[in-house]
Scaffold this motif. Structure first.
Motif, mmCIF file in Angstrom:
data_model
loop_
_atom_site.group_PDB
_atom_site.id
_atom_site.type_symbol
_atom_site.label_atom_id
_atom_site.label_comp_id
_atom_site.label_asym_id
_atom_site.label_seq_id
_atom_site.Cartn_x
_atom_site.Cartn_y
_atom_site.Cartn_z
ATOM 1 N N GLU A 197 45.726 37.933 44.869
ATOM 2 C CA GLU A 197 46.644 37.676 43.746
ATOM 3 C C GLU A 197 46.201 37.618 42.142
ATOM 4 O OE1 GLU A 197 49.904 37.043 43.984
ATOM 5 O OE2 GLU A 197 49.817 37.558 45.935
ATOM 6 N N LEU A 198 44.777 37.013 42.181
ATOM 7 C CA LEU A 198 43.842 37.304 40.939
ATOM 8 C C LEU A 198 43.867 38.575 40.233
ATOM 9 C CD1 LEU A 198 41.477 34.228 41.407
ATOM 10 C CD2 LEU A 198 43.829 34.165 40.185
ATOM 11 N N LEU A 199 43.428 39.221 41.343
ATOM 12 C CA LEU A 199 43.205 41.021 40.944
ATOM 13 C C LEU A 199 44.544 41.583 40.691
ATOM 14 C CD1 LEU A 199 40.757 42.045 43.913
ATOM 15 C CD2 LEU A 199 40.209 41.654 41.384
ATOM 16 N N ALA A 200 45.587 41.235 41.186
ATOM 17 C CA ALA A 200 47.152 41.711 40.683
ATOM 18 C C ALA A 200 47.266 41.391 39.277
ATOM 19 C CB ALA A 200 48.176 41.165 41.891
ATOM 20 N N ALA A 201 46.722 40.021 39.032
ATOM 21 C CA ALA A 201 47.470 39.493 37.685
ATOM 22 C C ALA A 201 46.343 39.925 36.632
ATOM 23 C CB ALA A 201 47.212 37.998 37.705
ATOM 24 N N GLY A 202 45.510 40.649 37.076
ATOM 25 C CA GLY A 202 44.633 41.538 36.143
ATOM 26 C C GLY A 202 43.255 40.602 35.623
ATOM 27 N N ILE A 203 43.064 39.723 36.716
ATOM 28 C CA ILE A 203 41.587 38.646 36.477
ATOM 29 C C ILE A 203 40.541 39.446 37.154
ATOM 30 C CG2 ILE A 203 40.632 36.457 37.288
ATOM 31 C CD1 ILE A 203 43.059 36.438 35.314
ATOM 32 N N HIS A 204 39.437 39.143 36.259
ATOM 33 C CA HIS A 204 38.102 39.753 36.953
ATOM 34 C C HIS A 204 37.628 38.743 37.586
ATOM 35 C CE1 HIS A 204 34.606 42.483 37.024
ATOM 36 N NE2 HIS A 204 33.757 41.219 37.375
ATOM 37 N N VAL A 205 37.421 38.982 38.898
ATOM 38 C CA VAL A 205 37.082 37.968 39.969
ATOM 39 C C VAL A 205 35.471 38.041 40.243
ATOM 40 C CG1 VAL A 205 37.142 37.134 42.388
ATOM 41 C CG2 VAL A 205 39.200 37.893 41.152
ATOM 42 N N HIS A 206 34.746 37.071 40.048
ATOM 43 C CA HIS A 206 33.247 36.870 40.390
ATOM 44 C C HIS A 206 33.370 36.130 41.866
ATOM 45 C CE1 HIS A 206 31.350 38.371 36.835
ATOM 46 N NE2 HIS A 206 32.554 38.149 36.415
ATOM 47 N N LEU A 207 32.905 37.006 42.873
ATOM 48 C CA LEU A 207 33.102 36.618 44.090
ATOM 49 C C LEU A 207 31.883 36.092 44.841
ATOM 50 C CD1 LEU A 207 34.794 35.902 46.549
ATOM 51 C CD2 LEU A 207 34.425 38.186 47.267
ATOM 52 N N ALA A 250 39.273 45.669 51.902
ATOM 53 C CA ALA A 250 40.116 44.359 51.754
ATOM 54 C C ALA A 250 40.773 44.320 50.566
ATOM 55 C CB ALA A 250 39.242 43.268 51.884
ATOM 56 N N PHE A 251 40.022 45.026 49.603
ATOM 57 C CA PHE A 251 40.519 44.775 47.928
ATOM 58 C C PHE A 251 40.927 46.017 47.202
ATOM 59 C CE2 PHE A 251 37.928 40.833 48.575
ATOM 60 C CZ PHE A 251 39.042 39.855 48.668
ATOM 61 N N GLU A 252 40.961 46.969 48.133
ATOM 62 C CA GLU A 252 41.130 48.426 47.568
ATOM 63 C C GLU A 252 42.148 48.605 46.692
ATOM 64 O OE1 GLU A 252 41.298 53.209 48.932
ATOM 65 O OE2 GLU A 252 41.316 51.541 50.416
ATOM 66 N N GLY A 253 43.613 47.934 47.331
ATOM 67 C CA GLY A 253 44.723 48.370 46.524
ATOM 68 C C GLY A 253 44.796 47.262 45.115
ATOM 69 N N ALA A 254 44.332 45.956 45.349
ATOM 70 C CA ALA A 254 44.381 45.060 44.330
ATOM 71 C C ALA A 254 43.576 45.366 43.138
ATOM 72 C CB ALA A 254 44.096 43.856 44.926
ATOM 73 N N LEU A 255 42.487 46.180 43.277
ATOM 74 C CA LEU A 255 41.423 46.451 42.451
ATOM 75 C C LEU A 255 41.956 47.534 41.513
ATOM 76 C CD1 LEU A 255 38.241 47.054 44.417
ATOM 77 C CD2 LEU A 255 38.747 45.056 42.476
ATOM 78 N N GLN A 256 43.386 48.001 41.660
ATOM 79 C CA GLN A 256 44.058 48.912 40.795
ATOM 80 C C GLN A 256 44.102 48.369 39.343
ATOM 81 O OE1 GLN A 256 43.921 52.401 41.576
ATOM 82 N NE2 GLN A 256 42.865 51.623 43.253
ATOM 83 N N ALA A 257 44.504 46.837 39.363
ATOM 84 C CA ALA A 257 44.974 46.150 38.422
ATOM 85 C C ALA A 257 43.909 45.054 37.968
ATOM 86 C CB ALA A 257 46.222 45.102 39.063
ATOM 87 N N GLY A 258 43.090 44.554 38.706
ATOM 88 C CA GLY A 258 42.066 43.761 38.347
ATOM 89 C C GLY A 258 40.741 44.218 38.649
#
Length: 214
Positions: A37-47, A75-83
């Motif tokens: 959800e954070l990635l979809a919102a354009g957030i840069h996630v430090h995991l 796991a995050f391939e699709g979401a990384l298109q935004a964030g």
């Protein structure tokens, strides 16, 4: 390290950076859903994920913990298109998030084990995850913990109270049923939505009480 190519071309402001920790408590789907959800919102996630957290990701989601970079990328391939995302190994004490001079909006640990919660409550920065949480406390930045344990002992409760008095937001992984969840995904989405409310990030993960059906 998993970084979207766009992040390499332009710096991300601190307000668009969040640190996310995943520990060894049951509830790995919560952490993964929040990251998406954070990635979809354009957030840069430090995991950052504890070793026990990787074990739970394997047990609850079937991730290949022996191939961590590949598991994250898949796991995050699709979401990384935004964030975008940066993965920090647990023992990388020289990582950016270990320093207060590195600016980030805040940190969420989801789920948060009682062991990690205890370490944070007592200032025991024994790895990058607990050090990053310590940084949030000392710098006065938002720190949100999602504990997942039952029953709770007096020690657990005292540690949570201690942190709450320091301004840490404690968001227990408790489902609600007034929104009529039909699937496990609905229950996960509700909890993640409550976390994002506390982060101040808009979402449409659940129907709010009093909202019109129209």
């Amino acid at each position: 390290m998993v970084v979207n190519a766009a992040e390499q071309r332009r710096p991300v402001p601190a307000s668009r950076r969040w640190v996310v920790g995943i520990t060894g408590a049951s509830g790995a789907p919560y952490g993964v859903k929040l990251c998406k959800e954070l990635l979809a919102a354009g957030i840069h996630v430090h995991l950052v994920v504890s070793d026990a957290g990787w074990r739970v990701l394997k047990e609850e989601l079937g991730w290949d913990a022996s191939r961590r970079q590949e598991a994250l990328a898949s796991a995050f391939e699709g979401a990384l298109q935004a964030g975008s995302m940066t993965y920090h190994p647990l023992n990388d004490i020289g990582a950016s998030i270990a320093s207060g001079s590195f600016r980030a909006e805040g940190m969420v640990i989801i789920p948060c084990s009682m062991g990690s919660l205890s370490a944070i409550a007592n200032g025991a920065s024994t790895n990058l995850l607990t050090r990053a949480a310590d940084v949030m406390l000392k710098e006065g930045r938002p720190l949100l913990l999602v504990p997942r344990e039952t029953p709770l002992s007096a020690i657990h409760l005292e540690n949570m109270l201690k942190l709450a008095r320091l301004g840490v937001r404690i968001i227990p992984a408790m489902p609600a049923f007034y929104n009529g969840p039909q699937t496990i995904e609905d229950i996960v989405a509700f909890l993640v939505g409550k976390v994002m409310d506390s982060m101040g990030i808009p979402h449409n993960l659940f129907k709010r009480w009093g909202e019109s059906d129209e």
